[in-house]
Design a protein around this motif. Structure first.
Motif, PDB file in Angstrom:
ATOM      1  N   GLY A 142       0.662  -1.146   0.153  1.00 41.87           N
ATOM      2  CA  GLY A 142      -0.016  -0.039   0.184  1.00 41.87           C
ATOM      3  C   GLY A 142       0.834   1.202   0.015  1.00 41.87           C
ATOM      4  O   GLY A 142       0.394   2.340  -0.147  1.00 41.87           O
ATOM      5  N   ALA A 143       2.105   1.238   0.101  1.00 42.00           N
ATOM      6  CA  ALA A 143       2.980   2.431  -0.032  1.00 42.00           C
ATOM      7  C   ALA A 143       3.201   2.904  -1.237  1.00 42.00           C
ATOM      8  O   ALA A 143       3.001   2.342  -2.261  1.00 42.00           O
ATOM      9  N   GLU A 144       3.161   4.153  -1.360  1.00 51.16           N
ATOM     10  CA  GLU A 144       3.358   5.009  -2.471  1.00 51.16           C
ATOM     11  C   GLU A 144       4.806   4.940  -2.897  1.00 51.16           C
ATOM     12  O   GLU A 144       5.491   5.244  -2.031  1.00 51.16           O
ATOM     13  N   PHE A 145       4.805   4.677  -4.159  1.00 51.28           N
ATOM     14  CA  PHE A 145       6.381   4.368  -4.694  1.00 51.28           C
ATOM     15  C   PHE A 145       6.658   5.392  -5.720  1.00 51.28           C
ATOM     16  O   PHE A 145       5.763   5.185  -6.805  1.00 51.28           O
ATOM     17  N   MET A 146       7.926   5.982  -5.621  1.00 51.37           N
ATOM     18  CA  MET A 146       8.503   6.741  -6.825  1.00 51.37           C
ATOM     19  C   MET A 146       9.959   6.467  -6.968  1.00 51.37           C
ATOM     20  O   MET A 146      10.515   5.969  -6.079  1.00 51.37           O
ATOM     21  N   VAL A 147      10.284   6.399  -8.265  1.00 51.55           N
ATOM     22  CA  VAL A 147      11.577   6.291  -8.820  1.00 51.55           C
ATOM     23  C   VAL A 147      11.949   7.186  -9.610  1.00 51.55           C
ATOM     24  O   VAL A 147      11.074   7.634 -10.371  1.00 51.55           O
ATOM     25  N   GLU A 148      13.350   7.798  -9.741  1.00 50.98           N
ATOM     26  CA  GLU A 148      13.911   8.754 -10.607  1.00 50.98           C
ATOM     27  C   GLU A 148      13.706   7.980 -11.995  1.00 50.98           C
ATOM     28  O   GLU A 148      13.860   6.906 -12.458  1.00 50.98           O
ATOM     29  N   GLY A 149      13.329   8.912 -13.029  1.00 51.62           N
ATOM     30  CA  GLY A 149      13.031   8.481 -14.234  1.00 51.62           C
ATOM     31  C   GLY A 149      11.801   8.119 -14.694  1.00 51.62           C
ATOM     32  O   GLY A 149      11.336   7.629 -15.949  1.00 51.62           O
ATOM     33  N   ALA A 150      11.106   7.769 -13.527  1.00 42.35           N
ATOM     34  CA  ALA A 150       9.594   7.469 -13.776  1.00 42.35           C
ATOM     35  C   ALA A 150       8.514   8.654 -13.687  1.00 42.35           C
ATOM     36  O   ALA A 150       8.841   9.718 -13.043  1.00 42.35           O
ATOM     37  N   SER A 151       7.436   8.429 -14.374  1.00 44.91           N
ATOM     38  CA  SER A 151       6.325   9.358 -14.420  1.00 44.91           C
ATOM     39  C   SER A 151       5.329   9.079 -13.243  1.00 44.91           C
ATOM     40  O   SER A 151       4.679   7.978 -13.221  1.00 44.91           O
ATOM     41  N   GLY A 152       5.301  10.110 -12.366  1.00 45.30           N
ATOM     42  CA  GLY A 152       4.200   9.919 -11.222  1.00 45.30           C
ATOM     43  C   GLY A 152       4.596   8.699 -10.223  1.00 45.30           C
ATOM     44  O   GLY A 152       5.761   8.541  -9.765  1.00 45.30           O
ATOM     45  N   SER A 153       3.583   8.118  -9.656  1.00 47.06           N
ATOM     46  CA  SER A 153       3.811   7.120  -8.629  1.00 47.06           C
ATOM     47  C   SER A 153       2.893   6.012  -8.819  1.00 47.06           C
ATOM     48  O   SER A 153       1.989   6.032  -9.776  1.00 47.06           O
ATOM     49  N   ALA A 154       3.420   5.086  -8.133  1.00 48.47           N
ATOM     50  CA  ALA A 154       2.445   3.584  -8.074  1.00 48.47           C
ATOM     51  C   ALA A 154       2.407   3.153  -6.762  1.00 48.47           C
ATOM     52  O   ALA A 154       3.639   3.461  -5.739  1.00 48.47           O
ATOM     53  N   ILE A 155       1.585   2.229  -6.427  1.00 48.41           N
ATOM     54  CA  ILE A 155       1.302   1.657  -5.235  1.00 48.41           C
ATOM     55  C   ILE A 155       2.082   0.301  -5.142  1.00 48.41           C
ATOM     56  O   ILE A 155       1.726  -0.726  -6.036  1.00 48.41           O
ATOM     57  N   LEU A 156       2.656  -0.051  -3.992  1.00 50.54           N
ATOM     58  CA  LEU A 156       3.502  -1.155  -3.844  1.00 50.54           C
ATOM     59  C   LEU A 156       2.259  -2.331  -3.448  1.00 50.54           C
ATOM     60  O   LEU A 156       1.495  -2.144  -2.669  1.00 50.54           O
ATOM     61  N   GLU A 157       2.377  -3.455  -4.305  1.00 52.30           N
ATOM     62  CA  GLU A 157       1.311  -4.325  -3.964  1.00 52.30           C
ATOM     63  C   GLU A 157       2.049  -5.880  -3.662  1.00 52.30           C
ATOM     64  O   GLU A 157       3.145  -6.053  -4.182  1.00 52.30           O
ATOM     65  N   THR A 158       1.350  -6.649  -3.240  1.00 49.05           N
ATOM     66  CA  THR A 158       2.020  -8.051  -2.769  1.00 49.05           C
ATOM     67  C   THR A 158       1.817  -9.070  -4.028  1.00 49.05           C
ATOM     68  O   THR A 158       0.740  -8.797  -4.579  1.00 49.05           O
ATOM     69  N   ALA A 159       2.995  -9.740  -4.213  1.00 50.31           N
ATOM     70  CA  ALA A 159       2.852 -10.629  -5.363  1.00 50.31           C
ATOM     71  C   ALA A 159       3.557 -11.880  -5.066  1.00 50.31           C
ATOM     72  O   ALA A 159       4.163 -11.875  -3.823  1.00 50.31           O
TER      73      ALA A 159
END
Length: 281
Positions: free
Chosen positions: A162-179
């Protein structure tokens, strides 16, 4: 062309992936931080046009805890590695909140002066690129030790479902999900689209560096204009593997980039970075 881009859990998925306590470090702990990478590129016909691989290892020592944060020493693993690098060891303070701070700047400045004198250089060469057996930036900024540490830092506390994740070089953010990984491991993952503007500007900076090395004058404006004419698309996928009995925490970052020029020719690039954090004593 330089292409920079960067506990135990039940495998049945019944246990959530929770952040580890920030105080997982203990005074006196020594960690090995190993960052490895592999790159490959193909053309439109699927023919491989290049590849590379390598790794870098840093050592992190826990010096002290304070009410405000933690003091760390960042170093290279051997005297041989340290001989050609004036920035290490570096003392870095990691506050509970806020940016990292460099604690031994005067010591690094003294080492820098000795390093420049040994090479018979003055400060005028700072910021220039030269080519020996590889491209080499003459870096005279003590605070670059912080950015090097950040590239090798693996903080398990930021990886949780559920954490919001961002990384240099990417656009916007995404949510960390269990897999679940191919090996049946419980992992956390997030996928983000690349930021075309960031990537083309980064490629343009590399073109300028290559021009400095080869003696060909390339302006950043011209290089950016040319690079940003291409169609850039791709993704960055981050996967975090928590520590389990018999394994150390690691994250794997896979970047895919497809570049299509004005004539429709494509170049497909892939970069895989693996960062592992291991307690060695």
């Amino acid at each position: 062309m330089m292409f920079r881009w960067l506990g135990a859990f039940l495998l049945l998925g019944l246990s959530p992936l929770l952040p580890l306590n920030a105080s997982e470090r203990q005074v006196g702990d020594v960690y090995e931080l190993r960052l490895s990478y592999k790159t490959s590129s193909m053309n439109s016909e699927g023919q491989q046009t290049g590849s590379s691989s390598g790794h870098q290892t840093m050592i992190e020592r826990v010096i002290a805890f304070t009410p405000e944060g933690i003091e760390l020493e960042i170093d290279l693993p051997t005297d041989k590695a340290r001989a050609g690098e004036w920035k290490f060891p570096a003392r870095i303070f990691k506050p509970i909140n806020g940016p990292l701070r460099l604690l031994n700047e005067p010591e690094l400045e003294e080492r820098l002066e000795a390093w420049l004198k040994k090479a018979d250089w003055t400060r005028e060469v700072c910021g220039q690129w030269i080519f020996t057996w590889n491209a080499f930036l003459i870096d005279c900024d003590p605070y670059s030790a912080i950015s090097i540490f950040e590239a090798h830092s693996l903080e398990s506390s930021k990886y949780f479902e559920g954490a919001e994740f961002m990384v240099e070089g990417a656009s916007g953010s995404a949510i960390l999900e269990t897999a679940t990984s191919e090996a049946g491991e419980a992992v956390l993952t997030a996928r983000l689209p690349i930021d075309p503007g960031f990537i083309c500007r980064q490629q343009a900076e590399s073109d300028v560096v290559v021009g400095q090395i080869t003696g060909e004058k390339v302006t950043l404006a011209d290089a950016t204009n040319l690079r940003c004419q291409a169609d850039l698309a791709g993704t960055i996928t981050e996967t975090y593997f928590p520590a389990t009995e018999g394994s150390h925490p690691r994250r794997v970052r896979v970047s895919h980039l497809t570049t299509t020029d004005a004539d429709g020719n494509q170049t497909i690039q892939k970069r895989t970075e693996t960062l592992q954090r291991k307690l060695i004593r």
